[in-house]
Structure formats: C-alpha cells, structure tokens
Scaffold this active site. Structure first.
Site, PDB file in Angstrom:
ATOM      1  N   ALA A 129     156.318   0.897 124.585  1.00 51.92           N
ATOM      2  CA  ALA A 129     155.602   2.141 124.296  1.00 51.92           C
ATOM      3  C   ALA A 129     155.073   2.815 125.555  1.00 51.92           C
ATOM      4  O   ALA A 129     154.282   3.752 125.469  1.00 51.92           O
ATOM      5  CB  ALA A 129     154.443   1.857 123.337  1.00 51.92           C
TER       6      ALA A 129
ATOM      7  N   ASN B 209     157.095 -10.111 124.199  1.00 51.93           N
ATOM      8  CA  ASN B 209     157.209  -8.668 123.995  1.00 51.93           C
ATOM      9  C   ASN B 209     157.627  -7.970 125.285  1.00 51.93           C
ATOM     10  O   ASN B 209     157.097  -8.252 126.362  1.00 51.93           O
ATOM     11  CB  ASN B 209     155.890  -8.084 123.491  1.00 51.93           C
ATOM     12  CG  ASN B 209     155.527  -8.603 122.112  1.00 51.93           C
ATOM     13  OD1 ASN B 209     154.550  -9.319 121.932  1.00 51.93           O
ATOM     14  ND2 ASN B 209     156.325  -8.257 121.128  1.00 51.93           N
TER      15      ASN B 209
ATOM     16  N   ASP C 142     147.803 -10.575 117.380  1.00 50.12           N
ATOM     17  CA  ASP C 142     147.539  -9.790 116.170  1.00 50.12           C
ATOM     18  C   ASP C 142     148.428 -10.220 115.010  1.00 50.12           C
ATOM     19  O   ASP C 142     148.313  -9.682 113.908  1.00 50.12           O
ATOM     20  CB  ASP C 142     147.694  -8.291 116.438  1.00 50.12           C
ATOM     21  CG  ASP C 142     149.109  -7.894 116.884  1.00 50.12           C
ATOM     22  OD1 ASP C 142     149.957  -8.792 117.068  1.00 50.12           O
ATOM     23  OD2 ASP C 142     149.342  -6.684 117.071  1.00 50.12           O
TER      24      ASP C 142
ATOM     25  N   ASP D 119     145.533  -6.535 123.818  1.00 48.39           N
ATOM     26  CA  ASP D 119     146.384  -5.374 124.072  1.00 48.39           C
ATOM     27  C   ASP D 119     145.892  -4.176 123.268  1.00 48.39           C
ATOM     28  O   ASP D 119     146.668  -3.347 122.800  1.00 48.39           O
ATOM     29  CB  ASP D 119     147.852  -5.679 123.755  1.00 48.39           C
ATOM     30  CG  ASP D 119     148.823  -4.664 124.367  1.00 48.39           C
ATOM     31  OD1 ASP D 119     148.452  -3.994 125.350  1.00 48.39           O
ATOM     32  OD2 ASP D 119     149.947  -4.524 123.846  1.00 48.39           O
TER      33      ASP D 119
ATOM     34  N   ALA E  49     152.857   0.034 119.672  1.00 41.81           N
ATOM     35  CA  ALA E  49     152.173   0.722 120.774  1.00 41.81           C
ATOM     36  C   ALA E  49     150.792   0.132 120.974  1.00 41.81           C
ATOM     37  O   ALA E  49     149.772   0.764 120.721  1.00 41.81           O
ATOM     38  CB  ALA E  49     152.095   2.222 120.495  1.00 41.81           C
TER      39      ALA E  49
ATOM     40  N   HIS F 207     152.834  -8.579 116.780  1.00 35.64           N
ATOM     41  CA  HIS F 207     153.679  -8.599 117.967  1.00 35.64           C
ATOM     42  C   HIS F 207     154.457  -9.903 118.088  1.00 35.64           C
ATOM     43  O   HIS F 207     155.575  -9.910 118.616  1.00 35.64           O
ATOM     44  CB  HIS F 207     152.832  -8.415 119.234  1.00 35.64           C
ATOM     45  CG  HIS F 207     152.453  -6.996 119.529  1.00 35.64           C
ATOM     46  ND1 HIS F 207     151.438  -6.354 118.867  1.00 35.64           N
ATOM     47  CD2 HIS F 207     152.961  -6.107 120.422  1.00 35.64           C
ATOM     48  CE1 HIS F 207     151.327  -5.116 119.348  1.00 35.64           C
ATOM     49  NE2 HIS F 207     152.242  -4.946 120.279  1.00 35.64           N
TER      50      HIS F 207
END
Length: 382
Positions: free
Chosen positions: A136, A212, A240, A264, A298, A243
């Site tokens: 992103a 990621n 989270d 993040d 993002a 991801h």
C-alpha cells in the site's frame, strides 16, 4: 514526582509474583511479593511491562505526515491504549515529506510531554524499497542512496530503517545505515534468500512485517520469508490476524527466537468508511483497512493492546504475549531501561483486568487512564 505503589499479579523477569511495585520518580524502586505457583492462574489486576510498538504509522486520526502535533497526538492515543514507547513510522513519499516527518518525530523525542508514549526515534519505511513490492506504499521509491540516508541518520534519531537489499545500491545502503547505529530490516523486497543472507552480512538486523510485502516460502526458490524462518533471530510481525494467519504466526513463534509484535497501525481508532492517506484513499471496515482496489491491505486498525490480546486468543500464554509486545522489541533496540519490571528500570507498566481490558498505563511513574473506547474486539476468525 514522589513515591507511588501498585499491587497485583506482577510479571517479573523471574516469573509471576503476587506483590507490589513501588516507584520513585521515573524509576521502579522496589518489587516485592511471593511467587505464584505455575499451577495457579495469576489473579487480576495483572501488572505487565508496557507495550513497545516499533512500527506504527498513526492512530486516532493522527498520521506520521501531520507534523509535530500529529506525532504527539499519535503518542497520546497509543499511550491511552497501553503503548509506553513507540517508533513512529514513515512511508514511501517525496523526500521533503519524509524529511519533515523525521524532523517532527525527533522534536517529540527530544521534548516529551506528560500523557505521551515515549518516542524512541523514527522507523524509516521506504523510500529504499522495491517498486515491485509496494503493497500500500505510494510509488516514490528510490535506489539505494547511502549519502542521503546517512545524512538523515546523522541529523535525526532514525532507530530503524526498512530496505530492500536487491535494489541498486541496496547492500551499500544497508552497510551505511548499520554503521550509523540504525537497525536495518529487510522489507518490501523481492530478494532471494541468498540476497537476504548478503544483506545480513552487511549489517542487516531483522525483517519488516514478516510474510507481508516480501518474497516468500517456495521450497525451490526461497525468498526473504524463508530466510527469516531458517536464520532469523529478530523479526516484527503484524498481529491483527488479518495480515498473517494464526497458523503462520505459530510457525514464526517457533522459528524466530526474538519475534516481536507490531501494530502497523494506520486507522486505529477511526470510524468505518473511506479515509485519505497521502495520495491514497483507504477503506476501513472493522479491523480491516484496504486500498480502494479491495485487495491490498493498507496497514491495520489495531493497537499493540489488541495485538497482545490476539496472541493470547490464539493460544500463547500471557508470558509469551508479553515478551512479544515488550521484552523482545526492547532487547532488539538495546533498550535496557524498558521491557521488564525490576528495580532500576523505568516505571513503564500496563495494568489489565481479568478480561485483559486495560485499566491504566504507567509511563515514567505516572498513571494514564485507559481510553474508554479501547475495549476489546473479538479477533478475526473467532
């Protein structure tokens, strides 16, 4: 500041005790109590080392681009959610925007205010990344410019830098930044495992948001992620549960001894709907933040408190989750005054109830009440 004390179940470097933490000014003066047997569950209130977030772009409507007051707003927002120290993180952007952000972050680091998380210095994420692994990020990537990056590191406190070592000048850049004392991490990279190994030979220290925006795990053509699981001692991972799948999180916990959690965070604390980040429009829906394409994540909408609770939810012990959100990031940056509850350390703590809700955050001996909006949200996948 005078003497303060708080009692409960305390997680110390030697294990859990039922006792009291006494502070004197900024520091922990004494920790007293009796060991809690391993067969017993620690009773609330739970007193743990405060959370340390080494990759955080924003929160509460504040963003790394917004100048000094926005960085202070980020620091207040995350402090009220258990984060005692943080490395505000940039993104790929035009050079003037990056330089303005580095200056703002350093200004807050040099002049902390009450109620703010401790700003450790900046995490530079881009512009020295692969245009083929932007994720992103915005398309303002640069080849490795050692002189430019070294100038930034010498002028401002740049604690961490994300670099793709395979870009032109990448290895020289890794070497230059490591020589300035910056922790260099591989991220947003298409490097092979061999190229990752060369970067570590030049002074690289870790991996940015493991799995990621990096080359992966192919068994005949291993990339950065495979190199991390095979050889890494330190790596950050977004917790989270969007991801990175929980099975891959467990694999990383087993493989990387000093794995640590990051948020993040970009849209933490923001209402659902469309928002603007730099030149991008992003959609927040619950804990998910996506570009308009509906495919590209993002950043996240969590805090490190959410990360801690997610780790417990997938089966890690309180001790393991605490190490990943406090001790390991402190050790990675060599922060000897943070990351543990023992005499002589800074009095930076979190106090949780039996449901792992935050009661208060202590930063340098001062208690900060938890934000009432910081209540837990069920992690994705149940």
């Amino acid at each position: 500041m005078g003497c303060e004390a708080i009692s409960g179940s305390i997680l110390t470097p030697s294990g859990w005790i039922a006792g009291t933490v006494e502070t004197l000014g900024w520091d922990i003066a004494r920790v007293t109590g009796e060991p809690i047997p391993c067969s017993e569950v620690p009773r609330a209130p739970l007193i743990l080392p405060g959370f340390i977030d080494l990759h955080v772009h924003g929160g509460g409507g504040f963003d790394w681009r917004g100048g000094e007051e926005a960085i202070r707003g980020m620091a207040r927002f995350h402090a009220a959610r258990g984060t005692v120290a943080m490395a505000p993180t940039t993104s790929t952007a035009p050079i003037p925007a990056i330089e303005a952000a580095l200056a703002s972050i350093d200004a807050v680091r040099a002049a902390p205010r009450s109620g703010e998380a401790i700003v450790l210095g900046a995490h530079l994420e881009g512009p020295f990344i692969s245009p083929g692994k932007l994720g992103a990020q915005e398309p303002f990537t640069l080849a490795g410019d050692s002189a430019l990056a070294k100038g930034w590191a010498e002028r401002w406190a740049m604690r961490i830098a994300t670099v793709a070592p395979e870009i032109p000048g990448g290895l020289e850049l890794v070497r230059a930044l490591a020589g300035c004392g910056t922790r260099v991490q591989i991220g947003h990279s298409l490097a092979s495992a061999h190229e990752a190994g060369l970067a570590f030979g030049c002074g690289c220290a870790g991996y940015t948001h493991l799995f990621n925006a990096m080359s992966g795990m192919d068994h005949r053509s291993p990339g950065v992620a495979a190199h991390a699981l095979a050889h890494g001692t330190h790596a950050e991972v977004i917790c989270d549960l969007l991801h990175v799948d929980r099975t891959m999180l467990h694999a990383a916990v087993r493989a990387v001894p000093q794995l640590y959690a990051i948020s993040d965070a970009t849209m933490a604390g923001m209402p659902d709907g469309m928002h603007v980040r730099g030149d991008h429009r992003v959609l927040k829906r619950g804990l998910q933040v996506m570009l308009e394409d509906g495919r590209t994540l993002a950043g996240s909408a969590i805090t490190l408190l959410d990360a801690f609770r997610n780790l417990v939810a997938i089966g890690l012990t309180l001790d393991q989750a605490s190490r990943m959100t406090s001790m390991h990031p402190a050790r990675y940056l060599g922060l000897t005054s943070l990351g543990a509850i023992e005499p002589g350390r800074r009095a930076t703590l979190v106090v949780l109830d039996r449901e792992l809700e935050l009661a208060e955050t202590w930063i340098d001996g001062r208690a900060i009440a938890a934000d009432p909006d910081a209540r837990s949200v069920a992690p994705p996948g149940g």
